[in-house]
Design a protein around this motif. Structure first.
Motif, PDB file in Angstrom:
ATOM      1  N   ARG A  40     -33.456   5.605 -76.842  1.00 53.10           N
ATOM      2  CA  ARG A  40     -34.611   4.841 -77.354  1.00 53.10           C
ATOM      3  C   ARG A  40     -35.458   4.292 -76.210  1.00 53.10           C
ATOM      4  O   ARG A  40     -36.574   3.843 -76.412  1.00 53.10           O
ATOM      5  N   HIS A  41     -34.904   4.314 -74.991  1.00 51.09           N
ATOM      6  CA  HIS A  41     -35.621   3.754 -73.839  1.00 51.09           C
ATOM      7  C   HIS A  41     -36.524   4.791 -73.194  1.00 51.09           C
ATOM      8  O   HIS A  41     -36.125   5.925 -72.983  1.00 51.09           O
ATOM      9  N   LYS A  42     -37.740   4.372 -72.884  1.00 50.50           N
ATOM     10  CA  LYS A  42     -38.674   5.206 -72.122  1.00 50.50           C
ATOM     11  C   LYS A  42     -38.881   4.533 -70.781  1.00 50.50           C
ATOM     12  O   LYS A  42     -39.419   3.440 -70.717  1.00 50.50           O
ATOM     13  N   GLY A  45     -34.814   2.538 -63.150  1.00 51.52           N
ATOM     14  CA  GLY A  45     -33.698   3.476 -63.107  1.00 51.52           C
ATOM     15  C   GLY A  45     -33.491   4.139 -64.455  1.00 51.52           C
ATOM     16  O   GLY A  45     -34.142   3.781 -65.441  1.00 51.52           O
ATOM     17  N   PRO A  46     -32.612   5.148 -64.509  1.00 50.82           N
ATOM     18  CA  PRO A  46     -32.411   5.889 -65.758  1.00 50.82           C
ATOM     19  C   PRO A  46     -31.644   5.065 -66.785  1.00 50.82           C
ATOM     20  O   PRO A  46     -30.836   4.216 -66.425  1.00 50.82           O
ATOM     21  N   SER A  47     -31.916   5.331 -68.065  1.00 52.36           N
ATOM     22  CA  SER A  47     -31.157   4.713 -69.147  1.00 52.36           C
ATOM     23  C   SER A  47     -30.464   5.807 -69.938  1.00 52.36           C
ATOM     24  O   SER A  47     -31.019   6.889 -70.133  1.00 52.36           O
ATOM     25  N   LEU A  48     -29.257   5.521 -70.409  1.00 58.50           N
ATOM     26  CA  LEU A  48     -28.534   6.485 -71.249  1.00 58.50           C
ATOM     27  C   LEU A  48     -28.841   6.268 -72.728  1.00 58.50           C
ATOM     28  O   LEU A  48     -28.339   6.978 -73.589  1.00 58.50           O
ATOM     29  N   LEU A  83     -39.333   8.903 -68.264  1.00 58.58           N
ATOM     30  CA  LEU A  83     -37.992   9.488 -68.193  1.00 58.58           C
ATOM     31  C   LEU A  83     -37.210   9.011 -69.415  1.00 58.58           C
ATOM     32  O   LEU A  83     -37.045   7.807 -69.606  1.00 58.58           O
ATOM     33  N   ILE A  84     -36.763   9.973 -70.231  1.00 61.17           N
ATOM     34  CA  ILE A  84     -36.130   9.615 -71.506  1.00 61.17           C
ATOM     35  C   ILE A  84     -34.841  10.419 -71.689  1.00 61.17           C
ATOM     36  O   ILE A  84     -34.838  11.641 -71.541  1.00 61.17           O
ATOM     37  N   LYS A  85     -33.766   9.726 -72.031  1.00 58.56           N
ATOM     38  CA  LYS A  85     -32.505  10.420 -72.344  1.00 58.56           C
ATOM     39  C   LYS A  85     -32.657  11.184 -73.652  1.00 58.56           C
ATOM     40  O   LYS A  85     -33.118  10.634 -74.652  1.00 58.56           O
TER      41      LYS A  85
END
Ligand code: MN
Length: 198
Positions: A71-73, A65-68, A162-164
């Motif tokens: 630094r998370h990919k 799932g998406p991260s806000l 998917l990267i914030k």
């Protein structure tokens, strides 16, 4: 049916699955494009991230799932285009069918193509997908702000992340995947949908 939905239709038996048929393509009138994130409890739990592009929902499966946290990919595995009507779908896909399991609309809203807004860029969504460099601003109920979808590697090794983006909506302390697990459409948990419709 648009050519984009052939794969979608081929994988499914519409006499068995409650998912929208491919004839419902283009059900939504133009205007601001939509995005949807569907929580899908199939053989493994994942989040299907979909962007309206060219009359269909371009789709990726995001295991975590998406991260806000910028630094998370988050790995995003491309999946077949879905009809626009899919953005409203939640229910149970019967055992033995493709994607068997329960789906809820975890988040949805509209989005903007950030690259199209840059004077020195101006890429359309189609161009951005082709280049493997998508930058969108999401206006969801749980998820807001800029996100990038980046393709790295080539051929067999190609993968999307998917990267914030670093903006005012990035927030390493907030994790809606954990704290806001239920449907924005019906308020139901995935377990409740499974029980009521399974
Ligand atoms: Mn899925």
């Amino acid at each position: 049916m648009t050519k984009h939905l052939k794969e979608y239709a081929k994988k499914r038996d519409f006499a068995q699955t409650p998912e929208p048929g491919d004839e419902e393509a283009g059900a939504r009138s133009g205007g601001t494009p939509v995005f949807v994130i569907q929580k899908h409890k199939a053989s493994t739990l994942h989040y299907d991230f979909r962007l309206e592009v060219g009359g269909v929902l371009t789709s990726w499966a995001v295991p975590k799932g998406p991260s806000l946290d910028s630094r998370h990919k988050r790995l995003a595995v491309p999946t077949e285009d879905h009809p626009l009507a899919y953005a409203d779908f939640e229910g149970v896909i019967p055992e033995g069918e493709y994607g068997a399991g329960t789906v809820i609309v975890w988040d949805r809203g509209t989005y903007r193509n950030l690259r199209a807004e840059k004077e020195d860029d101006g890429a359309s969504m189609e161009e951005a997908l082709e280049e493997g460099k998508v930058e969108v601003w999401l206006e969801g109920e749980k998820v807001r702000g800029g996100f990038a979808l980046i393709r790295t590697g080539t051929g067999e090794d190609a993968r999307w992340l998917l990267i914030k983006l670093r903006d005012g909506e990035a927030d390493a302390r907030r994790d809606p995947v954990t704290t806001e697990p239920d449907s924005v459409l019906s308020g139901r948990s995935i377990e409740a949908v499974q029980e009521e419709e399974g």
